[in-house]
Every structure is written in structure tokens, then in C-alpha cells.
Motif scaffolding. Structure first.
Motif, PDB file in Angstrom:
ATOM      1  N   UNK A   1       0.844  -1.207   0.000  1.00 15.02           N
ATOM      2  CA  UNK A   1       0.000   0.000   0.000  1.00 15.02           C
ATOM      3  C   UNK A   1       0.874   1.249   0.000  1.00 15.02           C
ATOM      4  N   UNK A   2       1.888   1.256   0.841  1.00 15.83           N
ATOM      5  CA  UNK A   2       2.766   2.424   0.931  1.00 15.83           C
ATOM      6  C   UNK A   2       3.455   2.688  -0.404  1.00 15.83           C
ATOM      7  N   UNK A   3       3.912   1.626  -1.045  1.00 13.95           N
ATOM      8  CA  UNK A   3       4.594   1.798  -2.328  1.00 13.95           C
ATOM      9  C   UNK A   3       3.625   2.313  -3.387  1.00 13.95           C
ATOM     10  N   UNK A   4       2.402   1.808  -3.387  1.00 14.02           N
ATOM     11  CA  UNK A   4       1.398   2.315  -4.322  1.00 14.02           C
ATOM     12  C   UNK A   4       1.150   3.798  -4.076  1.00 14.02           C
ATOM     13  N   UNK A   5       0.991   4.169  -2.800  1.00 13.21           N
ATOM     14  CA  UNK A   5       0.764   5.573  -2.458  1.00 13.21           C
ATOM     15  C   UNK A   5       1.941   6.448  -2.864  1.00 13.21           C
ATOM     16  N   UNK A   6       3.165   5.974  -2.625  1.00 15.03           N
ATOM     17  CA  UNK A   6       4.361   6.754  -2.985  1.00 15.03           C
ATOM     18  C   UNK A   6       4.478   6.924  -4.489  1.00 15.03           C
ATOM     19  N   UNK A   7       4.230   5.842  -5.237  1.00 18.25           N
ATOM     20  CA  UNK A   7       4.299   5.920  -6.697  1.00 18.25           C
ATOM     21  C   UNK A   7       3.235   6.873  -7.229  1.00 18.25           C
ATOM     22  N   UNK A   8       2.022   6.757  -6.718  1.00 13.14           N
ATOM     23  CA  UNK A   8       0.938   7.625  -7.180  1.00 13.14           C
ATOM     24  C   UNK A   8       1.236   9.087  -6.866  1.00 13.14           C
ATOM     25  N   UNK A   9       1.772   9.342  -5.685  1.00 13.90           N
ATOM     26  CA  UNK A   9       2.137  10.726  -5.326  1.00 13.90           C
ATOM     27  C   UNK A   9       3.194  11.266  -6.283  1.00 13.90           C
ATOM     28  N   UNK A  10       4.195  10.459  -6.579  1.00 12.69           N
ATOM     29  CA  UNK A  10       5.273  10.867  -7.477  1.00 12.69           C
ATOM     30  C   UNK A  10       4.717  11.241  -8.852  1.00 12.69           C
ATOM     31  N   UNK A  11       3.807  10.425  -9.357  1.00 10.11           N
ATOM     32  CA  UNK A  11       3.230  10.651 -10.684  1.00 10.11           C
ATOM     33  C   UNK A  11       2.310  11.872 -10.696  1.00 10.11           C
ATOM     34  N   UNK A  12       1.413  11.959  -9.716  1.00  5.79           N
ATOM     35  CA  UNK A  12       0.452  13.057  -9.700  1.00  5.79           C
ATOM     36  C   UNK A  12       1.139  14.402  -9.477  1.00  5.79           C
ATOM     37  N   UNK A  13       2.172  14.420  -8.637  1.00  4.14           N
ATOM     38  CA  UNK A  13       2.917  15.662  -8.430  1.00  4.14           C
ATOM     39  C   UNK A  13       3.530  16.126  -9.755  1.00  4.14           C
ATOM     40  N   UNK A  14       4.084  15.189 -10.507  1.00  3.28           N
ATOM     41  CA  UNK A  14       4.695  15.529 -11.784  1.00  3.28           C
ATOM     42  C   UNK A  14       3.661  16.025 -12.792  1.00  3.28           C
ATOM     43  N   UNK A  15       2.531  15.301 -12.884  1.00  3.46           N
ATOM     44  CA  UNK A  15       1.524  15.642 -13.887  1.00  3.46           C
ATOM     45  C   UNK A  15       0.758  16.909 -13.546  1.00  3.46           C
ATOM     46  N   UNK A  16       0.364  17.047 -12.284  1.00  4.91           N
ATOM     47  CA  UNK A  16      -0.504  18.157 -11.905  1.00  4.91           C
ATOM     48  C   UNK A  16       0.262  19.443 -11.611  1.00  4.91           C
ATOM     49  N   UNK A  17       1.430  19.307 -10.997  1.00  6.30           N
ATOM     50  CA  UNK A  17       2.182  20.518 -10.685  1.00  6.30           C
ATOM     51  C   UNK A  17       3.269  20.807 -11.708  1.00  6.30           C
ATOM     52  N   UNK A  18       4.207  19.869 -11.860  1.00  2.63           N
ATOM     53  CA  UNK A  18       5.388  20.155 -12.674  1.00  2.63           C
ATOM     54  C   UNK A  18       5.051  20.377 -14.146  1.00  2.63           C
ATOM     55  N   UNK A  19       4.135  19.567 -14.691  1.00  2.21           N
ATOM     56  CA  UNK A  19       3.839  19.670 -16.119  1.00  2.21           C
ATOM     57  C   UNK A  19       2.739  20.681 -16.440  1.00  2.21           C
ATOM     58  N   UNK A  20       1.708  20.752 -15.584  1.00  5.89           N
ATOM     59  CA  UNK A  20       0.533  21.546 -15.933  1.00  5.89           C
ATOM     60  C   UNK A  20       0.243  22.711 -14.995  1.00  5.89           C
ATOM     61  N   UNK A  21       0.995  22.845 -13.897  1.00  5.39           N
ATOM     62  CA  UNK A  21       0.820  23.959 -12.955  1.00  5.39           C
ATOM     63  C   UNK A  21      -0.631  24.097 -12.497  1.00  5.39           C
ATOM     64  N   UNK A  22      -1.276  22.969 -12.210  1.00  6.17           N
ATOM     65  CA  UNK A  22      -2.675  22.978 -11.791  1.00  6.17           C
ATOM     66  C   UNK A  22      -2.844  23.089 -10.280  1.00  6.17           C
ATOM     67  N   UNK A  23      -1.757  22.937  -9.537  1.00  8.74           N
ATOM     68  CA  UNK A  23      -1.845  23.006  -8.080  1.00  8.74           C
ATOM     69  C   UNK A  23      -0.452  23.245  -7.513  1.00  8.74           C
ATOM     70  N   UNK A  24      -0.413  23.626  -6.248  1.00 11.47           N
ATOM     71  CA  UNK A  24       0.870  23.818  -5.571  1.00 11.47           C
ATOM     72  C   UNK A  24       1.481  22.480  -5.183  1.00 11.47           C
ATOM     73  N   UNK A  25       0.648  21.574  -4.727  1.00 16.19           N
ATOM     74  CA  UNK A  25       1.136  20.270  -4.289  1.00 16.19           C
ATOM     75  C   UNK A  25       0.018  19.254  -4.242  1.00 16.19           C
ATOM     76  N   UNK A  26       0.398  18.005  -4.112  1.00 13.22           N
ATOM     77  CA  UNK A  26      -0.557  16.894  -4.058  1.00 13.22           C
ATOM     78  C   UNK A  26      -0.283  16.088  -2.796  1.00 13.22           C
ATOM     79  N   UNK A  27      -1.340  15.724  -2.087  1.00 19.95           N
ATOM     80  CA  UNK A  27      -1.192  14.836  -0.935  1.00 19.95           C
ATOM     81  C   UNK A  27      -1.755  13.464  -1.239  1.00 19.95           C
ATOM     82  N   UNK A  28      -0.950  12.434  -1.051  1.00 23.12           N
ATOM     83  CA  UNK A  28      -1.416  11.050  -1.194  1.00 23.12           C
ATOM     84  C   UNK A  28      -0.998  10.300   0.056  1.00 23.12           C
ATOM     85  N   UNK A  29      -1.948   9.708   0.742  1.00 22.32           N
ATOM     86  CA  UNK A  29      -1.638   9.005   1.990  1.00 22.32           C
ATOM     87  C   UNK A  29      -2.324   7.649   2.032  1.00 22.32           C
TER      88      UNK A  29
END
Length: 431
Positions: A282-310
């Protein structure tokens, strides 16, 4: 040396801070770990009684009792006396907390003070005065604490509405916090507290964890001091099935729930019965998803400041949470990206190589962590509450080493089950 060989070699730990010894004192399990670097002894006394066990319409009772423990005992009859003892004998550490599943009391002291400190710790927990006037004093304090959480009537009512619709019939539907509700705090009487103390605070519900500068003499001290605590039958472990929600999307304005918000807040969460797969998956899934969403939503598209995945676990459930703050015009694209990326993780090999990077990083962090005595004791209590055993560091490392991309896909599919996933959207305040 290959990557796999390096991984296998690294599990040969010279010292495992979570490899505990176990004995019993007066029928109570005592887990202990000598830590060569420690100057103090850390003690946790944990009762398997928490907010989920509170009687209906008396939610907050376990937490209320926790407060009362610090209001006086025969040798420390006043709050001031207790406070002075806390400063002079426990290095300012005497404290407690109540969770959904347990109530734990903890402190640290120098080894030479163990017997005297443990004696008064025991007295306060098992032989408190529980006076009527102290109940009324704590009621005021706890009520203020509750309103600090719920803030206003609108948010309080929304919290109740949310929990009742998302967790119908489960303890989560009536316990948003161990604090209880302002109305149930008001309903708790001194007699309720005395009866709850007598019913639940005994050796049958107790576990002890000790870490730090300890030896065999320390363990004998526990056997001597704890020899007269009340006995009793262990309370059965509370196991409930997570229900399916009554609704899957909630959209509210911040004004409707009594808050002020400048941005949209999107929360996607799921609760399910505790699964068979490893916590590390579960932790690895959460970490991978956070890594991807941070890249897609913030780094690539500037749609948010940050993403929380827990991800988190209770005794009988597992939870996944995704939280994002964004602008109103971006709601649909944010939700679209989240669901597309989850699909790519779960149903394709697109992120298999990224998973290997995440796993390597998590292993490096696990090996590099510097564990102090208090962290070890606290983490061990959490493990005992959730799984009735303390996972060693070696086990944690081995679980991550052997974990595959297919393992985290399986865990992810379990956790994002559409039948249990709820999306909450809080719109900004009206200006």
C-alpha cells in the motif's frame, strides 16, 4: 555486484531496533528493547480501549477518562502536584493520547529514577481520585478542545452528515474524533467515568513497551511495581466490516460548511476492510501515485501547488486519501488526470520502471533512518494495536525487497475500488 545481490546483502543488519524481547509482568505482556545509545528509559502503557469502544451517546468517554488521570491521585492529589512531578521526575514528558483503538500513557526518566517514577505512573493510571469537581473542570477544557476541531455549528453538522453517509452503521459513522461531540461530552458524568475506569483499566487490556537504557534489573523493577495492578479479562478485538457509502460524490461551498476557502479542495478517499496484502504494498502504491500526480498536476501543468497522497491502516480497515487544492476552472481536468494516471498504474506497465525507482528510494530511506528511543516505542505501540505484533526492521526491509510491481498493482486495485471511493469537492467561499 548486481542490484538483486546488493538488496539481499543489505538485510544483514548488525542491530535491529525493532527486534524486541517479550516477557510478562503480572500477566501483562511487556515488550522491551535495550538501546545502547539511550540515556533514558521510555515507557508506554497502552490499553486496548479507545474511541470506537465508547458507549453510544457517550462518545468521547475514553478521551475524557484520559484527561482525568492527570487530575490527582493519593500521592499527587492536585493538578499542580502532578505538573511539578512531570517537570522534575519525567523530564517534562508525562503525557497520553487516545486513538480509535487504544489509550496510551507515556513518559521517560533516568534509569536511577525508574522505580519511583513507575510507582507514581502506576498510581495515577490505576488509582486516580476522579473527583466530581475535576470532571467539571475537564469538561470545560475538552469542550474547548472539541470546538477547536469542529470550529462552528455548520462544520460540526457537516462532519456528522459526512460520517453518517460515508460509513453507515460503522463506528466511523459516530466517531469522527476521539474527542467525541460537544453534546456527548456534556452527557458524560463522573459516574460514567468511574465505571469506565473500573471496567477497562486493568491488566487484561494492557500492554507495556519499554525502550532505552534498560537491563534485567529494569525488568525486575516492572515485575515488582506492577504486581498489584487490577486484573481482568481481555476485551475482544473490535472487528467491523466497512460498509459501502450511501453516496459517492459530495459538492459543497465553503460557506455551506462554515469555512473560508480561497481555492477548490478536492479529496478522493476510500476505506475498505483490512486486506491480506502487505502494508508495504500500500505504501509503495501511495508513494508511486504521489510521485506521478505531483509531476503531472504541478510540474507539467501547474494545476496546483502540491498533491497529498496518503495510506493508513486501522486495526480492521485500510484507507487511501488523495488531496489537491486548485482553481474552480481546473476541477474537471484535475479529476480527469487523477483517474487516467491511476488507470495507467493499475492496468498497464507504463510506470513499472518508475516503481523500481520508488522502491529503491524507500529502501534507502528505511536504511538511513535514525531511530531514537521514543520513536521506537511509539511505533511499536502502533504495531501492537494494529497487528498484535511488532514488525522488525529486517522484516520491513525484506518485504520491500521482494515486492513486485504486480504486488502494488494488486494493492492499488483493492484500495481504489469504485464501490468504496468517495470524492469530496469543497468550492471556494462566495465573495
Amino acid at each position: 555486484m548486481t542490484y538483486t545481490q546488493h538488496m539481499n546483502t543489505s538485510t544483514q543488519l548488525t542491530f535491529d531496533p525493532y527486534d524486541f524481547s517479550k516477557t510478562e509482568v503480572n500477566g501483562v505482556p511487556l515488550y522491551y528493547k535495550n538501546l545502547p545509545w539511550a540515556s533514558c528509559i521510555h515507557i508506554y502503557l497502552s490499553f486496548e480501549i479507545g474511541a470506537f469502544h465508547d458507549p453510544v451517546e457517550k462518545e468521547g468517554l475514553s478521551h475524557f477518562l484520559e484527561h482525568m488521570i492527570f487530575d490527582g491521585s493519593p500521592s499527587l492529589p492536585t493538578r499542580k502536584a502532578t505538573h511539578e512531578w512531570r517537570k522534575t521526575e519525567t523530564l517534562g514528558s508525562w503525557n497520553a493520547y487516545t486513538s480509535h483503538y487504544n489509550t496510551a500513557y507515556h513518559l521517560k526518566c533516568f534509569p536511577e529514577k525508574l522505580e519511583s517514577v513507575l510507582t507514581l505512573m502506576k498510581e495515577q493510571i490505576f488509582f486516580p481520585l476522579l473527583r466530581e469537581e475535576d470532571v467539571e473542570h475537564e469538561r470545560k477544557v475538552i469542550t474547548q478542545e472539541a470546538w477547536g476541531r469542529y470550529q462552528n455549528e455548520k462544520l460540526l453538522n457537516y462532519t456528522k452528515e459526512y460520517t453518517e453517509k460515508i460509513f453507515p452503521g460503522h463506528s466511523l459513522s459516530r466517531v469522527a474524533s476521539a474527542l467525541g461531540w460537544p453534546t456527548t461530552i456534556l452527557a458524560i458524568t463522573a459516574e460514567d467515568i468511574r465505571a469506565w475506569h473500573k471496567k477497562t483499566y486493568h491488566g487484561g487490556n494492557l500492554s507495556i513497551v519499554v525502550t532505552g537504557n534498560i537491563d534485567e534489573h529494569s525488568i525486575e523493577t516492572f515485575r515488582t511495581v506492577m504486581s498489584d495492578i487490577p486484573g481482568g479479562e481481555k476485551r475482544p478485538t473490535l472487528i467491523e466490516n466497512i460498509p459501502t457509502p450511501l453516496l459517492y460524490e459530495i459538492i459543497k461551498t465553503a460557506d455551506e460548511i462554515g469555512l473560508v476557502k480561497e481555492q477548490v479542495e478536492i479529496s478522493i478517499s476510500s476505506y475498505k476492510d483490512k486486506p491480506g496484502h502487505q502494508r508495504e504494498h500500500e505504501r509503495a502504491f501511495g508513494s508511486l501515485l504521489h510521485d506521478i500526480l505531483h509531476e503531472k498536476l504541478r510540474d507539467e501543468n501547474a494545476l496546483c501547488y502540491g498533491v497529498g497522497v496518503s495510506t493508513s491502516r486501522g486495526t480492521d480497515y485500510v484507507n487511501l486519501g488523495i488531496e489537491i487544492k486548485t482553481s474552480e476552472e481546473h476541477i474537471d481536468i484535475v479529476k480527469k488526470i487523477i483517474h487516467e494516471e491511476i488507470g495507467l498504474v493499475l492496468d498497464t506497465n507504463t510506470y513499472k520502471e518508475r516503481f523500481e525507482q520508488v522502491r529503491t528510494t524507500s529502501l534507502e530511506r528505511l536504511r538511513s533512518a535514525e531511530h531514537d528511543s521514543e520513536d521506537i516505542a511509539q511505533s511499536s505501540i502502533t504495531e501492537l494495536v494494529r497487528k498484535q505484533k511488532i514488525k522488525t526492521l529486517k522484516e520491513a526491509i525484506e518485504n520491500r525487497e521482494t515486492m513486485t510491481f504486480e504486488d502494488i498493482q494488486k494493492a492499488g486495485r483493492y484500495m481504489v475500488d469504485p464501490k468504496y471511493t468517495v470524492t469530496e469537492v469543497i468550492l471556494p467561499s462566495v465573495k
